[in-house]
Motif scaffolding. Sequence first.
Motif, PDB file in Angstrom:
ATOM      1  N   ASP A 154       0.821  -1.213   0.000  1.00  0.00           N
ATOM      2  CA  ASP A 154       0.000   0.000   0.000  1.00  0.00           C
ATOM      3  C   ASP A 154       0.857   1.267   0.000  1.00  0.00           C
ATOM      4  OD1 ASP A 154      -2.518   1.099  -0.249  1.00  0.00           O
ATOM      5  OD2 ASP A 154      -2.790   1.387   1.899  1.00  0.00           O
ATOM      6  N   GLY A 155       2.142   1.122  -0.329  1.00  0.00           N
ATOM      7  CA  GLY A 155       3.040   2.268  -0.382  1.00  0.00           C
ATOM      8  C   GLY A 155       3.084   2.863  -1.779  1.00  0.00           C
ATOM      9  N   ARG A 156       3.849   3.954  -1.906  1.00  0.00           N
ATOM     10  CA  ARG A 156       3.944   4.629  -3.195  1.00  0.00           C
ATOM     11  C   ARG A 156       5.370   5.118  -3.445  1.00  0.00           C
ATOM     12  NH1 ARG A 156      -0.201   8.067  -2.846  1.00  0.00           N
ATOM     13  NH2 ARG A 156       0.986   9.960  -2.399  1.00  0.00           N
ATOM     14  N   LEU A 157       5.839   4.870  -4.642  1.00  0.00           N
ATOM     15  CA  LEU A 157       7.148   5.328  -5.084  1.00  0.00           C
ATOM     16  C   LEU A 157       6.935   6.483  -6.055  1.00  0.00           C
ATOM     17  CD1 LEU A 157      10.102   3.077  -6.226  1.00  0.00           C
ATOM     18  CD2 LEU A 157       9.312   4.932  -7.700  1.00  0.00           C
ATOM     19  N   SER A 158       7.614   7.605  -5.810  1.00  0.00           N
ATOM     20  CA  SER A 158       7.413   8.809  -6.622  1.00  0.00           C
ATOM     21  C   SER A 158       8.725   9.271  -7.221  1.00  0.00           C
ATOM     22  CB  SER A 158       6.817   9.934  -5.772  1.00  0.00           C
ATOM     23  OG  SER A 158       5.594   9.549  -5.194  1.00  0.00           O
ATOM     24  N   VAL A 159       8.646   9.731  -8.464  1.00  0.00           N
ATOM     25  CA  VAL A 159       9.826  10.189  -9.202  1.00  0.00           C
ATOM     26  C   VAL A 159       9.521  11.518  -9.883  1.00  0.00           C
ATOM     27  CG1 VAL A 159      11.397   9.719 -11.125  1.00  0.00           C
ATOM     28  CG2 VAL A 159      10.585   7.833  -9.683  1.00  0.00           C
ATOM     29  N   VAL A 160      10.426  12.478  -9.749  1.00  0.00           N
ATOM     30  CA  VAL A 160      10.408  13.670 -10.586  1.00  0.00           C
ATOM     31  C   VAL A 160      11.818  13.874 -11.107  1.00  0.00           C
ATOM     32  CG1 VAL A 160      10.805  15.296  -8.663  1.00  0.00           C
ATOM     33  CG2 VAL A 160       9.708  16.090 -10.775  1.00  0.00           C
ATOM     34  N   ASP A 161      11.928  14.133 -12.403  1.00  0.00           N
ATOM     35  CA  ASP A 161      13.258  14.282 -13.001  1.00  0.00           C
ATOM     36  C   ASP A 161      13.110  14.988 -14.348  1.00  0.00           C
ATOM     37  OD1 ASP A 161      16.063  13.961 -13.510  1.00  0.00           O
ATOM     38  OD2 ASP A 161      15.999  12.122 -12.299  1.00  0.00           O
ATOM     39  N   PHE A 162      14.245  15.274 -14.953  1.00  0.00           N
ATOM     40  CA  PHE A 162      14.234  15.931 -16.252  1.00  0.00           C
ATOM     41  C   PHE A 162      13.542  15.060 -17.288  1.00  0.00           C
ATOM     42  CE2 PHE A 162      17.967  18.022 -14.321  1.00  0.00           C
ATOM     43  CZ  PHE A 162      17.588  19.348 -14.508  1.00  0.00           C
ATOM     44  N   GLY A 163      12.705  15.690 -18.114  1.00  0.00           N
ATOM     45  CA  GLY A 163      12.090  15.011 -19.237  1.00  0.00           C
ATOM     46  C   GLY A 163      12.953  15.129 -20.474  1.00  0.00           C
ATOM     47  N   GLN A 164      12.369  14.806 -21.610  1.00  0.00           N
ATOM     48  CA  GLN A 164      13.087  14.857 -22.881  1.00  0.00           C
ATOM     49  C   GLN A 164      12.797  16.133 -23.672  1.00  0.00           C
ATOM     50  OE1 GLN A 164      15.510  12.456 -24.036  1.00  0.00           O
ATOM     51  NE2 GLN A 164      15.358  12.211 -21.815  1.00  0.00           N
ATOM     52  N   GLN A 165      12.135  17.110 -23.029  1.00  0.00           N
ATOM     53  CA  GLN A 165      11.927  18.432 -23.622  1.00  0.00           C
ATOM     54  C   GLN A 165      11.110  18.356 -24.920  1.00  0.00           C
ATOM     55  OE1 GLN A 165      13.262  20.642 -21.371  1.00  0.00           O
ATOM     56  NE2 GLN A 165      13.881  18.738 -20.382  1.00  0.00           N
ATOM     57  N   GLU A 166      10.122  17.444 -24.948  1.00  0.00           N
ATOM     58  CA  GLU A 166       9.363  17.233 -26.179  1.00  0.00           C
ATOM     59  C   GLU A 166       8.667  18.499 -26.685  1.00  0.00           C
ATOM     60  OE1 GLU A 166       9.208  13.290 -23.858  1.00  0.00           O
ATOM     61  OE2 GLU A 166       9.131  15.435 -23.423  1.00  0.00           O
ATOM     62  N   GLY A 167       8.202  19.333 -25.763  1.00  0.00           N
ATOM     63  CA  GLY A 167       7.471  20.523 -26.183  1.00  0.00           C
ATOM     64  C   GLY A 167       8.326  21.765 -26.269  1.00  0.00           C
ATOM     65  N   MET A 168       9.615  21.618 -26.087  1.00  0.00           N
ATOM     66  CA  MET A 168      10.521  22.757 -26.099  1.00  0.00           C
ATOM     67  C   MET A 168      11.198  22.908 -27.460  1.00  0.00           C
ATOM     68  SD  MET A 168      10.317  24.164 -23.143  1.00  0.00           S
ATOM     69  CE  MET A 168      10.025  23.899 -21.381  1.00  0.00           C
ATOM     70  N   PRO A 169      11.659  24.119 -27.798  1.00  0.00           N
ATOM     71  CA  PRO A 169      12.416  24.298 -29.040  1.00  0.00           C
ATOM     72  C   PRO A 169      13.669  23.427 -29.042  1.00  0.00           C
ATOM     73  CG  PRO A 169      11.755  26.422 -28.127  1.00  0.00           C
ATOM     74  CD  PRO A 169      11.443  25.385 -27.082  1.00  0.00           C
ATOM     75  N   GLY A 170      14.048  22.956 -30.230  1.00  0.00           N
ATOM     76  CA  GLY A 170      15.197  22.069 -30.335  1.00  0.00           C
ATOM     77  C   GLY A 170      16.478  22.663 -29.790  1.00  0.00           C
ATOM     78  N   LEU A 171      16.682  23.960 -30.004  1.00  0.00           N
ATOM     79  CA  LEU A 171      17.888  24.614 -29.511  1.00  0.00           C
ATOM     80  C   LEU A 171      17.917  24.626 -27.986  1.00  0.00           C
ATOM     81  CD1 LEU A 171      20.479  26.165 -30.054  1.00  0.00           C
ATOM     82  CD2 LEU A 171      19.121  28.276 -30.145  1.00  0.00           C
TER      83      LEU A 171
END
Length: 232
Positions: A154-171
């Motif tokens: 009944d526990g929970r493992l949580s993760v927050v980290d850098f994504g792959q910037q899919e919605g960001m400009p390529g530069l």
Amino acid sequence: MSITDKSPEAAAETARLMDAVYRNQRHFYDLTRKYYLLGRDRLIDRLDLPGGATVLELGCGTGRNLIAAAKRYPDARFFGVDISEHMLETARHNVARAGLSDRIFFRQGDAADPSAADAFGLETFDRVIYSYTLSMIPVWREALKAGMARLAPDGRLSVVDFGQQEGMPGLFKTLLFLWLSKFHVSPRADLKRELGQLSAANGAILEATDLYRGYAWYAEISRPAGYSPATK
């Protein structure tokens, strides 16, 4: 050594590297990171701790997240593991200054080692969290499995980290990844898939979402109440 090397020698080398990286940075780490380690407060907001809960953070750094959570949940106990003794020195100082040394505890160790939390004397924890940690751990898949092994029914493992910037400009993505690499940070392109496989292997439920146009990624793995690690 390979970046997937799990040997004690590799862990010791990683510890030396992280100590070198943070020997000076630790003194202003929290002041600067608040501007680009986005989503950490979301993780804390969603902890939703039951009374008397225990929380394990693998890669706890300066203790920033555990201090914030401890202030919000006064009857919970918090435990942090980090491979850098320099970061832990700062974490202990911060916790003492906050008056929370009776509820927040630290140990030096490798997050990819399931036994790293043994010294706390608890077999499992109600919450296991990773905050911008997996992108810095060479054997990050093993670190996830180590945390899952410590997660209570009944526990929970949580993760927050850098994504792959899919919605960001390529530069933007190119420049961000180049800058992160200077700090030995590598956003994990396979993180979503790995969490999906980990949750499926443990009969757990995965909920995940992109944050800020893919700048960050947030996920939770919830373990069923009837699950027992002994049945894996």
